[in-house]
Design a protein around this motif. Structure first.
Motif, short mmCIF file in Angstrom:
data_model
loop_
_atom_site.label_atom_id
_atom_site.label_comp_id
_atom_site.label_asym_id
_atom_site.label_seq_id
_atom_site.Cartn_x
_atom_site.Cartn_y
_atom_site.Cartn_z
N LYS A 543 3.48 -3.21 -6.97
CA LYS A 543 2.78 -4.07 -6.01
C LYS A 543 3.23 -3.77 -4.58
CE LYS A 543 2.03 -7.94 -9.19
NZ LYS A 543 2.36 -9.37 -9.50
N LEU A 544 4.53 -3.53 -4.43
CA LEU A 544 5.06 -3.20 -3.10
C LEU A 544 4.49 -1.87 -2.61
CD1 LEU A 544 6.96 -3.98 -0.79
CD2 LEU A 544 8.82 -2.83 -2.04
N ALA A 545 4.36 -0.92 -3.52
CA ALA A 545 3.81 0.39 -3.16
C ALA A 545 2.39 0.25 -2.61
CB ALA A 545 3.82 1.32 -4.38
N VAL A 546 1.59 -0.57 -3.29
CA VAL A 546 0.21 -0.79 -2.83
C VAL A 546 0.21 -1.49 -1.47
CG1 VAL A 546 -1.95 -2.02 -3.31
CG2 VAL A 546 -0.71 -0.88 -5.18
N LYS A 547 1.04 -2.50 -1.31
CA LYS A 547 1.10 -3.27 -0.06
C LYS A 547 1.51 -2.38 1.12
CE LYS A 547 3.58 -7.21 2.01
NZ LYS A 547 4.29 -6.44 3.06
N ILE A 548 2.62 -1.62 0.95
CA ILE A 548 3.11 -0.78 2.05
C ILE A 548 2.10 0.32 2.38
CG2 ILE A 548 4.88 0.90 2.68
CD1 ILE A 548 6.91 -0.82 1.17
N SER A 549 1.55 0.95 1.36
CA SER A 549 0.60 2.05 1.58
C SER A 549 -0.66 1.57 2.28
CB SER A 549 0.25 2.71 0.25
OG SER A 549 1.38 3.30 -0.33
N GLN A 580 -8.94 0.42 -2.88
CA GLN A 580 -9.58 -0.89 -2.72
C GLN A 580 -9.13 -1.56 -1.42
OE1 GLN A 580 -8.66 -3.16 -6.24
NE2 GLN A 580 -9.77 -1.76 -7.61
N GLY A 581 -7.82 -1.47 -1.14
CA GLY A 581 -7.31 -2.05 0.09
C GLY A 581 -7.89 -1.41 1.34
N ILE A 582 -8.04 -0.09 1.31
CA ILE A 582 -8.64 0.63 2.45
C ILE A 582 -10.08 0.21 2.65
CG2 ILE A 582 -9.35 2.91 3.28
CD1 ILE A 582 -6.82 4.06 1.97
N HIS A 583 -10.83 0.13 1.55
CA HIS A 583 -12.23 -0.29 1.66
C HIS A 583 -12.33 -1.71 2.21
CE1 HIS A 583 -13.55 2.83 -1.59
NE2 HIS A 583 -13.53 3.34 -0.37
N THR A 584 -11.36 -2.55 1.87
CA THR A 584 -11.38 -3.94 2.33
C THR A 584 -11.20 -4.03 3.85
OG1 THR A 584 -10.53 -4.76 0.22
CG2 THR A 584 -10.27 -6.20 2.15
N PHE A 585 -10.17 -3.36 4.39
CA PHE A 585 -9.95 -3.50 5.85
C PHE A 585 -10.96 -2.67 6.66
CE2 PHE A 585 -6.77 0.06 5.31
CZ PHE A 585 -7.29 0.95 6.25
N GLN A 586 -11.63 -1.71 6.00
CA GLN A 586 -12.65 -0.96 6.74
C GLN A 586 -13.99 -1.67 6.78
OE1 GLN A 586 -12.81 2.98 4.95
NE2 GLN A 586 -11.50 3.82 6.53
N SER A 587 -14.20 -2.57 5.84
CA SER A 587 -15.52 -3.24 5.76
C SER A 587 -15.64 -4.37 6.80
CB SER A 587 -15.71 -3.81 4.36
OG SER A 587 -14.71 -4.75 4.06
#
Length: 587
Positions: A543-549, A580-587
């Motif tokens: 989870k930390l890896a996803v958050k930091i990345s 998914q996180g990248i798509h979220t902040f780009q949308s």
């Protein structure tokens, strides 16, 4: 002899190959014979002169610290002795003597200072004409020729390149393009080709080149060599060789001679054939019209998207070390449905054998219809193997490659596994760029690496600019895991005119963070990130890896044209969540 005046009246015929002729009689490197067996060298010079040549080369082709594996002082002694022997051989006749300088093999730095020191020794020993031969690149020639002319204005300078029958040097540069560049260097008096190819191939190739004002020099091999009892042998074809050089002179070449395998007999026959022939004007041959093959390849979708200003996502998957690729293909399929634009495939990372990146790229293209970007290293292939691979990739519809110099083989294995490194990533990029112009109907998009963790980042930027000048359009950075790397990324975006994909690698454990920071070249991890992983179990660390990345991706977003995500330990599940996180902040 005044070489320029001589060439106005008739062609200048050089001697043949000192190295292979010496090797037929004696053992050891012939350059050392200048100080150990000078009479042997003198006798060979005289044999070529008796055969009728009007120019001889000093026995110094490989006289440099790399080829002779010695120090510069020994090289200088060899060069000085070679100069004296050649002048002694030529003293009773009006024979031109040329300082013979071969390529100094690539060892990671510019050889220009060593070239200048060797040039000074020649000049100090009254050798004023220079032949740079068997070259793979025209780099440094402008500076070296100006250096010579400043010291000896009336010197005559010839530069020759070794090209295969299809017209490319050993580092993949086009002979046609080299000719055009050399034509702009006024200090160089003649340009041509020698070695690798035989007389017929160089005759046919020279006819294809556009006429220009400089003198043209051709010094072919005796033909194709064969190997007998571990010795390289050239079959005697002196009549054919001489007749072909005669034809070569008649199309406007005015300097001829011989390279590997050419004995005094070859030169004697050549002199007989061209007796009485005057310097001919360069004949312009009408090129046969070639119908360009139709391409079945689609538009390069990756370049189209990034050039349209849309951010792309490329994910790196390590190829498997065994002939079992189900997990690799399943991971690639999952990434495709996650919305990645490309999958990059490392080429034997850390110099360990894995499934070939180019073959996997073809499989991904055929079976999953996803854009693959195989890495292509300079470590394990010479230029012939590289070109062959590129031809295959082009046929298979692979549209992009990422060129890297490649990780060196770990030192304990060097006696068992030999590295190639006959060129670097910038030179490979230039080769692909020239193939794009002359060979491929559907050109490759050329990608390269940018190390934002380099200690001397200004030098890294300079090297990156050279890659861009050589045809690179996209730069993939090393992972951004420190503030310094982030600042370097910003600087790169301000400085370089290329698309940049910011590197992201998720860290999966405290041990993984420490290992990457201390063991993996080109990756630095901030102490703050390392500390965050202390005491974390697998699920928490993931989870930390996803958050930091994801946070890093958002932070670098204003300064990149896309993201280059490296998959650790085949953890595609983590990569999917980062995407998914990248798509979220780009949308």
């Amino acid at each position: 002899m005044n070489v320029s005046e001589y060439l106005e009246k008739k062609p200048l015929i050089f001697d043949g190959a000192m190295g292979t002729y010496y090797g037929e009689r004696y053992t050891g490197k012939c350059e050392y014979a200048n100080i150990e067996h000078p009479n042997r060298v003198l006798q060979i010079h005289k044999e070529y002169i008796e055969a009728g040549c009007m120019a001889i080369k000093t026995n110094t082709f490989a006289a440099n610290t790399v080829s002779l594996e010695t120090d510069i002082e020994i090289v200088k002694k060899i060069v000085a002795a070679g100069s004296r022997i050649a002048l002694e051989a030529a003293k009773e006749r009006d024979i031109a003597v040329f300082a013979d300088m071969g390529p100094i093999p690539y060892v990671g730095g510019s050889p220009i200072q060593e070239y200048k020191e060797i040039i000074d020794v020649f000049l100090e020993n009254n050798i004023t004409n220079f032949l740079f031969e068997t070259l793979g690149s025209d780099e440094d020639l402008a500076e070296l020729s100006r250096y010579i002319k400043r010291k000896k204005e009336d010197s005559f300078i010839i530069v020759q390149f070794a090209v295969t029958p299809d017209g490319f040097t050993r580092v993949g540069l086009s002979g046609k393009n080299i000719f055009k560049r050399i034509n702009e260097i006024k200090e160089i008096d003649a340009v041509g080709f020698n070695c690798i190819s035989g007389a017929h191939h160089l005759y046919e190739y020279i006819k294809q080149l556009e006429p220009f004002q400089k003198n043209i020099s051709i010094m072919p091999n005796a033909g194709f060599p064969t190997v007998r009892d571990n010795r390289t042998i050239f079959e005697n074809s002196s009549d054919y060789f001489a007749e072909t050089l005669y034809k070569t002179i008649n199309v406007g070449v005015n300097i001829v001679g011989g390279c590997c395998g050419t004995t005094p007999e070859y030169i004697r026959k050549t002199v007989e054939y061209v007796k009485g022939v005057k310097t001919a004007k360069r004949i312009e041959y009408k090129k046969a019209e070639v119908t360009k093959r139709e391409s079945n390849q689609k538009e390069n979708l990756l370049l189209h998207k990034i050039n349209a200003g849309k951010k792309i996502i490329a994910v790196e998957l390590d190829p498997p070390s065994k002939a079992e690729i189900s997990n690799f293909m399943e991971g690639a399929k999952r990434l495709k449905y996650s919305g990645v634009d490309a999958i990059t495939i490392a080429d034997c990372p850390l110099a360990r054998a894995r499934v070939d990146s180019s073959l996997l790229a073809c499989k991904l293209k055929r079976e999953l219809d996803i854009t693959p970007i195989p890495h292509m290293t300079c470590r394990d292939r010479n230029i012939n193997a590289t070109k062959a691979l590129l031809l295959g990739l082009n046929i298979e519809g692979v549209e992009n490659v990422l060129v890297v110099t490649g990780d060196p083989v770990p030192s304990p294995l060097r006696d068992e596994i030999k590295t190639m490194f006959s060129f670097n990533s910038a030179i490979l990029a230039k080769h692909i760029s020239e193939l794009n112009e002359e060979v491929f109907s559907s050109p490759f998009g050329i990608c390269a690496a940018l190390n934002v963790n380099a200690r001397n980042f200004d030098a890294q930027l300079k090297h990156a600019q050279k890659k861009i000048d050589n045809g690179v359009t996209m730069l993939f950075t090393q992972p951004v895991l420190t503030e310094e790397a982030f600042e370097n990324l910003k600087k790169a975006k301000e400085t370089l005119q290329a698309k940049i994909l910011g590197g992201i690698i998720p860290i999966v454990s405290h041990r993984n963070a420490c290992f990457m920071n201390n063991e993996i070249s080109g990756i630095n991890v901030s102490q703050d990130i390392i500390n965050q992983y202390e005491g974390k179990e697998r699920e928490e660390a993931s989870k930390l890896a996803v958050k930091i990345s994801t946070e890093i991706a958002e932070k670098i977003s204003p300064y990149v044209d896309g993201y280059y995500i490296i998959t650790p330990f085949n953890r595609v599940d983590i990569i999917e969540k980062i995407i998914q996180g990248i798509h979220t902040f780009q949308s």
